[in-house]
Design a protein around this motif. Structure first.
Motif, PDB file in Angstrom:
ATOM      1  N   ASP A 118       0.813  -1.215   0.000  1.00 29.12           N
ATOM      2  CA  ASP A 118       0.000   0.000   0.000  1.00 29.12           C
ATOM      3  C   ASP A 118       0.850   1.269   0.000  1.00 29.12           C
ATOM      4  OD1 ASP A 118      -2.094  -1.726   0.286  1.00 29.12           O
ATOM      5  OD2 ASP A 118      -2.235  -1.474   2.468  1.00 29.12           O
ATOM      6  N   GLY A 119       2.157   1.101  -0.033  1.00 31.24           N
ATOM      7  CA  GLY A 119       3.040   2.264  -0.027  1.00 31.24           C
ATOM      8  C   GLY A 119       3.337   2.796   1.357  1.00 31.24           C
ATOM      9  N   LEU A 120       2.980   2.044   2.395  1.00 26.74           N
ATOM     10  CA  LEU A 120       3.301   2.463   3.760  1.00 26.74           C
ATOM     11  C   LEU A 120       4.732   2.065   4.082  1.00 26.74           C
ATOM     12  CD1 LEU A 120       0.109   1.222   5.588  1.00 26.74           C
ATOM     13  CD2 LEU A 120       0.769   3.597   5.266  1.00 26.74           C
ATOM     14  N   MET A 121       5.401   2.921   4.866  1.00 28.86           N
ATOM     15  CA  MET A 121       6.744   2.572   5.313  1.00 28.86           C
ATOM     16  C   MET A 121       6.654   1.830   6.627  1.00 28.86           C
ATOM     17  SD  MET A 121       8.882   5.999   4.569  1.00 28.86           S
ATOM     18  CE  MET A 121       9.906   5.769   5.987  1.00 28.86           C
ATOM     19  N   MET A 122       7.269   0.686   6.672  1.00 26.34           N
ATOM     20  CA  MET A 122       7.306  -0.085   7.914  1.00 26.34           C
ATOM     21  C   MET A 122       8.654   0.198   8.560  1.00 26.34           C
ATOM     22  SD  MET A 122       5.593  -3.175   8.894  1.00 26.34           S
ATOM     23  CE  MET A 122       5.925  -4.350  10.173  1.00 26.34           C
ATOM     24  N   MET A 123       8.619   0.871   9.710  1.00 27.01           N
ATOM     25  CA  MET A 123       9.862   1.282  10.345  1.00 27.01           C
ATOM     26  C   MET A 123      10.546   0.069  10.970  1.00 27.01           C
ATOM     27  SD  MET A 123       9.077   4.349   9.654  1.00 27.01           S
ATOM     28  CE  MET A 123       9.989   5.586  10.538  1.00 27.01           C
TER      29      MET A 123
END
Ligand SMILES: [Zn+2]
Length: 195
Positions: A118-123
């Motif tokens: 989804d284009g989220l950054m997973m830290m």
């Protein structure tokens, strides 16, 4: 072990005082890091709230592998979401969340991260210096030095202090070691002793 930047501990104490004031929290009492998350605009979810998670995956996260993770933080631009492992006891959850909020407040960039479909950054995976800073921020906002000093001076045990601040005893021990409150308490006792 590399130390914290000069003045960083003092910065944390001042930041903790400021955030507690903004939140209307007792400077000497416990602080629910969920209030701080709300104030920072950071959403906090449990695994159960993650949409589309299959019962099998949910079981994996909350039962089978519950000991293996504490939190996952996702970023979308300026919006953060922390998925907090609520299988852990409250003290540990509070420390975990305050630690993740430390990374947010300090604008830490992770050494490694993943981008979801989804284009989220997973830290993921911060370097040791950043981990230490987030730990320092978490310990200080949950257990400010002045509040700990008052409690220790009044003779509270680590267990009582942990219950008071709603944190683990391990965090209380860490704060006693790093803030020097025991030395100050001993000096005060000597100073007030009269034969
Ligand atoms: Zn971290």
């Amino acid at each position: 072990m590399p130390g914290l930047r000069r003045g960083f501990k003092t910065w944390c104490e001042n930041a903790a005082r400021g955030y507690r004031r903004d939140l209307g929290a007792d400077p000497l009492g416990p602080l629910d890091p969920r209030m701080l998350a709300e104030n920072l605009g950071v959403a906090v979810w449990t695994p159960q709230q993650v949409p589309g998670l299959s019962p099998r995956d949910l079981r994996q996260l909350t039962v089978t592998a519950a000991d293996e993770w504490s939190a996952a933080t996702l970023r979308d631009g300026d919006h953060y979401l922390v998925i907090l492992n609520d299988a852990h006891d409250l003290g540990r959850q509070n420390n975990t969340l305050a630690h993740e909020l430390g990374h947010v407040v300090l604008r830490h960039e992770p050494a490694k991260m993943f981008i979801t479909s989804d284009g989220l950054m997973m830290m993921s995976e911060y370097n040791d210096d950043l981990e230490q800073e987030a730990n320092c921020f978490a310990g200080t906002i949950l257990v400010p030095r002045e509040a700990l000093l008052r409690l220790i001076s009044s003779g509270a045990s680590n267990r009582e202090a942990a219950q008071h601040f709603k944190v683990s005893e391990a965090l209380v021990r860490m704060r006693r070691n790093t803030t020097g409150v025991d030395i100050q308490t001993a000096r005060r006792r000597r100073g007030t002793w009269t034969p």
